[in-house]
Design an enzyme around this catalytic site. Structure first.
Site, mmCIF file in Angstrom:
data_model
loop_
_atom_site.group_PDB
_atom_site.id
_atom_site.type_symbol
_atom_site.label_atom_id
_atom_site.label_comp_id
_atom_site.label_asym_id
_atom_site.label_seq_id
_atom_site.Cartn_x
_atom_site.Cartn_y
_atom_site.Cartn_z
ATOM 1 N N ALA A 137 0.829 -1.202 0.000
ATOM 2 C CA ALA A 137 0.000 0.000 0.000
ATOM 3 C C ALA A 137 0.865 1.254 0.000
ATOM 4 O O ALA A 137 1.838 1.352 0.745
ATOM 5 C CB ALA A 137 -0.933 0.018 1.217
ATOM 6 N N CYS A 138 0.501 2.205 -0.860
ATOM 7 C CA CYS A 138 1.125 3.520 -0.866
ATOM 8 C C CYS A 138 0.037 4.557 -1.104
ATOM 9 O O CYS A 138 -1.139 4.216 -1.168
ATOM 10 C CB CYS A 138 2.222 3.613 -1.929
ATOM 11 S SG CYS A 138 1.638 3.480 -3.634
ATOM 12 N N ASP A 139 0.401 5.812 -1.229
ATOM 13 C CA ASP A 139 -0.593 6.877 -1.353
ATOM 14 C C ASP A 139 -1.536 6.666 -2.523
ATOM 15 O O ASP A 139 -2.749 6.751 -2.388
ATOM 16 C CB ASP A 139 0.097 8.237 -1.495
ATOM 17 C CG ASP A 139 0.278 8.911 -0.142
ATOM 18 O OD1 ASP A 139 -0.486 8.582 0.775
ATOM 19 O OD2 ASP A 139 1.189 9.740 -0.012
#
Length: 478
Positions: free
Chosen positions: A393-395
């Site tokens: 997960a990232c932005d």
């Protein structure tokens, strides 16, 4: 830099992140619309009157509704998305042109208002009446917002959109669009590239493409040439770590479309911003000279989607714009590197500076410096029988997290571990995620989203020793 300036910059970055966050998850739909336009409109590659009927409904209804839903969902999950999409329908009906900007307003507004209503009333609803409250509260609010949008917000946003579109058209007509690089290229190093490209240029470019079949605005920021020129200059005339790492970074930037990988090189040698500004200006000037553009937004800014979305009459202009932008950026960058008498700042220090400017750790840090991170494995630790899905997960749920997921998939494949690995935006982590891998600064947000999952924090998605540890652990438990 003062605390006040840091605060202003953080607010601008957050605003830009929110704008791009509504567009980027829906880029696939924009590309689908662009491909249909490219093939089937009267002057497309394979004109087809029946298929061409998809073009107008997709840009007028589908794309704004997706943006409105995404904006509402960012604020208040599915419930916010439904209200946001319904409210967006109001601005669509209340205006003649595609309502991207209206969707960016009504989507988050709908999500925010239904969240506030739930905060006030949901806890007071008696048992057995929850569904009645949930359905009618959302339905009544959505209906009111849609009617307000039709009567007032739609016409206002339509007028603002016309002003923006007329302003862009005036800049293009006056031949001044290349000057946009003076703002855009420095902004990219401040990680405002997605906000500018997907928050402003993509909506305006989509409206222009609806009328003309293509838009130069899709390549104003996304042209990989300026960044490629910088990296080639460092590959030949750089020193130490920067010279050794630049060739690999150039491949990732040009073929993978992850432009942020060249930002530390500019911060390491700030005068290199001159090279990317003139590279960007020369690329835009070339596009204007050949009246070239793309059918739709190319995301990521890789040569492959750019070529796929180039109209038949724009190939020469688009290819030349990339080549010329690369050449100009390379020539100026090489001159700066050869004539500079200053000692070259360490690339790791530049990456740290980039992280401070971005407000979070960069996914490219250790891929550039080759450092091993002090990664942290969070508890609880799940055994293999509990692990069916691993999420990176990232932005934005793209770029760095996608590369990390791909790397772990390959390690699992070699070790015959049959566990699903995928990447998501931090706000879209699914409920069935068993292990969530994030950069350290995002771990707390991920834990708040899924507190019962196992969380692995890393400094770098591309080169973490925790991947091998996870592989060994899951192998041992098999």
């Amino acid at each position: 830099m003062s605390k006040e300036n840091n605060g202003i910059r953080a607010k601008i970055q957050k605003f830009g992140s929110n704008l791009s966050g509504m567009i980027m998850p829906n880029i696939g739909a924009f590309i689908a619309w662009g491909l249909i336009t490219a093939f089937f409109i009267p002057d497309g590659w394979t004109p087809n009157e029946t298929m061409a009927t998809l073009v107008d409904p997709m840009i007028k209804y589908l794309l704004p509704l997706l943006i409105g839903f995404t904006g509402g969902r960012m604020i208040y999950d599915i419930r916010g998305g439904v209200v946001g999409a319904t409210a967006t329908m109001g601005v669509i009906v209340g205006a003649e042109q595609p309502m991207f900007i209206g969707a960016m307003i009504m989507g988050p507004l709908g999500g925010y208002l239904i969240k506030k209503i739930d905060d006030l009333f949901q806890a007071k609803i008696r048992q057995g009446f929850e569904m009645l409250y949930n359905n009618f509260s959302a339905g009544i609010l959505a209906a009111i917002l849609a009617m307000i949008a039709v009567a007032g917000i739609g016409p206002v946003v339509s007028g603002l959109t016309n002003i923006l579109a007329d302003g862009v058209a005036a800049i293009i007509s006056a031949g001044l669009l290349p000057l946009a690089s003076i703002i855009i290229e420095p902004a990219k190093a401040l990680f405002l590239n997605n906000a500018i490209n997907h928050g402003i240029l993509t909506p305006l470019g989509s409206e222009q493409a609806l009328e003309t079949g293509k838009s130069i605005l899709f390549l104003v920021e996304a042209n990989p040439g300026p960044g490629l020129g910088i990296l080639l200059a460092f590959s030949i005339f750089g020193k130490g770590v920067s010279k050794a790492s630049a060739p690999g970074a150039a491949i990732i930037q040009f073929l993978g479309g992850i432009h942020e990988i060249y930002f530390p090189y500019i911060l390491m040698k700030p005068t290199m911003i001159i090279a990317v500004i003139f590279g960007g200006m020369s690329g835009i000037f070339t596009l204007q000279l050949f009246d070239a553009g793309l059918h739709a937004a190319a995301s990521p800014g890789s040569i492959f989607p750019i070529m796929a979305l180039t109209p038949g009459n724009s190939y020469v202009g688009v290819i030349l714009s990339i080549i010329i932008a690369t050449a100009v950026s390379f020539a100026i960058g090489a001159f700066i590197l050869k004539t500079s008498k200053d000692s070259e700042e360490d690339l790791a220090a530049s990456t740290k500076k980039m992280e401070e400017m971005k407000g979070k750790k960069s996914s490219v840090s250790s891929s550039l410096t080759g450092e091993q991170e002090n990664d942290v494995l969070e508890t609880p630790v799940k055994d293999k029988t509990e692990v069916n899905k691993i999420i990176f997960a990232c932005d934005a749920g793209m770029g760095s997290s996608a590369m990390g997921a791909s790397l772990l998939k390959n390690k699992f494949k070699k070790s015959d571990i049959a566990i699903d690995v995928t990447n998501k935006a931090i706000n879209e982590i699914p409920d069935d995620a068993d292990i969530i891998i994030t950069q350290k600064t995002l771990t707390e947000r991920a834990k708040a989203k899924r507190p019962d999952a196992e969380h692995i924090s890393v400094d770098n998605f591309l080169n973490s020793p925790r991947y091998d540890e996870l592989v060994e652990r899951l192998k041992d438990e098999s």
